[in-house]
Design an enzyme around this catalytic site. Sequence first.
Site, PDB file in Angstrom:
ATOM      1  N   ARG A 126       0.858  -1.201   0.000  1.00  0.00           N
ATOM      2  CA  ARG A 126       0.000   0.000   0.000  1.00  0.00           C
ATOM      3  C   ARG A 126       0.886   1.240   0.000  1.00  0.00           C
ATOM      4  O   ARG A 126       1.467   1.584   1.018  1.00  0.00           O
ATOM      5  CB  ARG A 126      -0.891  -0.028   1.251  1.00  0.00           C
ATOM      6  CG  ARG A 126      -2.120   0.855   1.145  1.00  0.00           C
ATOM      7  CD  ARG A 126      -2.756   1.036   2.520  1.00  0.00           C
ATOM      8  NE  ARG A 126      -1.962   1.935   3.338  1.00  0.00           N
ATOM      9  CZ  ARG A 126      -1.931   1.932   4.679  1.00  0.00           C
ATOM     10  NH1 ARG A 126      -2.649   1.076   5.352  1.00  0.00           N
ATOM     11  NH2 ARG A 126      -1.178   2.790   5.344  1.00  0.00           N
ATOM     12  N   HIS A 171      -3.953   4.657   4.347  1.00  0.00           N
ATOM     13  CA  HIS A 171      -5.076   3.709   4.345  1.00  0.00           C
ATOM     14  C   HIS A 171      -6.301   4.339   3.662  1.00  0.00           C
ATOM     15  O   HIS A 171      -6.925   3.749   2.794  1.00  0.00           O
ATOM     16  CB  HIS A 171      -5.423   3.294   5.774  1.00  0.00           C
ATOM     17  CG  HIS A 171      -6.697   2.528   5.877  1.00  0.00           C
ATOM     18  ND1 HIS A 171      -6.816   1.242   5.391  1.00  0.00           N
ATOM     19  CD2 HIS A 171      -7.912   2.875   6.360  1.00  0.00           C
ATOM     20  CE1 HIS A 171      -8.063   0.830   5.589  1.00  0.00           C
ATOM     21  NE2 HIS A 171      -8.735   1.798   6.167  1.00  0.00           N
ATOM     22  N   TYR A 222       2.993   5.816  11.427  1.00  0.00           N
ATOM     23  CA  TYR A 222       3.268   4.450  11.897  1.00  0.00           C
ATOM     24  C   TYR A 222       4.127   3.618  10.938  1.00  0.00           C
ATOM     25  O   TYR A 222       4.614   2.558  11.306  1.00  0.00           O
ATOM     26  CB  TYR A 222       1.953   3.696  12.178  1.00  0.00           C
ATOM     27  CG  TYR A 222       0.977   3.677  11.022  1.00  0.00           C
ATOM     28  CD1 TYR A 222       1.122   2.773   9.979  1.00  0.00           C
ATOM     29  CD2 TYR A 222      -0.094   4.572  10.979  1.00  0.00           C
ATOM     30  CE1 TYR A 222       0.226   2.757   8.922  1.00  0.00           C
ATOM     31  CE2 TYR A 222      -0.994   4.563   9.918  1.00  0.00           C
ATOM     32  CZ  TYR A 222      -0.830   3.654   8.891  1.00  0.00           C
ATOM     33  OH  TYR A 222      -1.702   3.637   7.852  1.00  0.00           O
TER      34      TYR A 222
END
Length: 363
Positions: free
Chosen positions: A261, A265, A274
Amino acid sequence: MNNNKKSVASFEIFYYEYLNEKGELIGELPGALQNNPELWQKFYRYLVLNRIYDETAIKLQRTGQLGTYPPTQGQEAIGVGMGMAMHEDDIFVPYYREPGTHLTRGVKMEELYTFWGGDERGNNFTKGTRDLPDCIPIGTQSLHGAGIAMAMKLRKEKRAVVVSIGDGGTSQGNFYEAINFAGVHQLPLIFVINNNHWAISVPTELQTHAQTFAQKGIAAGVPGEQIDGNDIFAVYHHVRQAIDAAHQGKGPYIIEAITYRMGDHTTADDASRYRPGNELDENKDKDPIKRLRTFMAAQNLWNEAKEKALYAEVKAEVDAAVQKYLSNTAAPATDIFDYMYDTWPESYHEQRDEVIAYHGGEA
Ligand SMILES: Cc1ncc(C[n+]2csc(CCOP(=O)(O)OP(=O)(O)O)c2C)c(N)n1
Ligand SMILES: [Mg+2]
């Protein structure tokens, strides 16, 4: 020798890749992919369309013209490859990160924007119902897919269902229930697991201790394999192979497509909070679009002029879809009553009147 024990089960999971991240072929291309420049260019066009659709969605969201949106950057080969591998009559039961599949199957881009703009009418695809609406609740689509595949089996139809799900989604009970049911009844059901290494901020190592997601099917008697999900040749060939086997009554199958990815998100997330330092950079070279372009250029099938022309053409197509989306008229506020229940609870009559009054007599 120990006579008290004997092996009663064993398994292996194989990984497949045809076009490596440098855009070089590893061995020969399988089946219909060989010497098929027309198909390769079709893949490329859809990959670029997917990416520009996606970049545009993010811009629309950032300017207050679209709702929260889950980007697909870097993962386009899974959606596009899967969509092109499916036969028209097969049913697609998606999670929320699959515009590439919808677009290759004829769903209109303005319908996708409409849905992500917060308007459920976007899910009422004019092309028909062979693509289900994107499933936002994680994993529930697994059971919808199993149910549809059961119906196909009972009707003796030569069709298959393709369910897509994220790596995180496979931790849900629904997923295990669906693969168990599919195994027991030998349903024509293909699971494509999009392993993009993250479930929002949860990394795959906190999702499972197993070596692969593909092997989750083994305990349900459902075979599976891993593929390079950034290699569109692998996605196309292996999904088609699994579908054709399902059409012949060979039952369910799991394909774990490995990708990364590249974006957040969703537009409501900030992955830099993160994601470990250089992880994004390490994965940039795996880009599925770049590797196909490199491959085609090496075959003298692609050059700067063609690239420019394609981007201009696709951009115009996306812009036209955006204009259609932005010109949607708002749905009547009373729709929330009119389409929720067949028979209304008593209190709704009054509430509906209130909504109409609130909107000055017109809703
Ligand atoms: C039942 C349910 N629980 C929680 C959520 C919130 N949620 C949205 S996306 C997501 C992570 C899914 O990760 P993955 O399945 O790996 O798919 P990805 O987004 O990485 O493509 C979660 C937990 C949800 N939508 N539905
Ligand atoms: Mg994921």
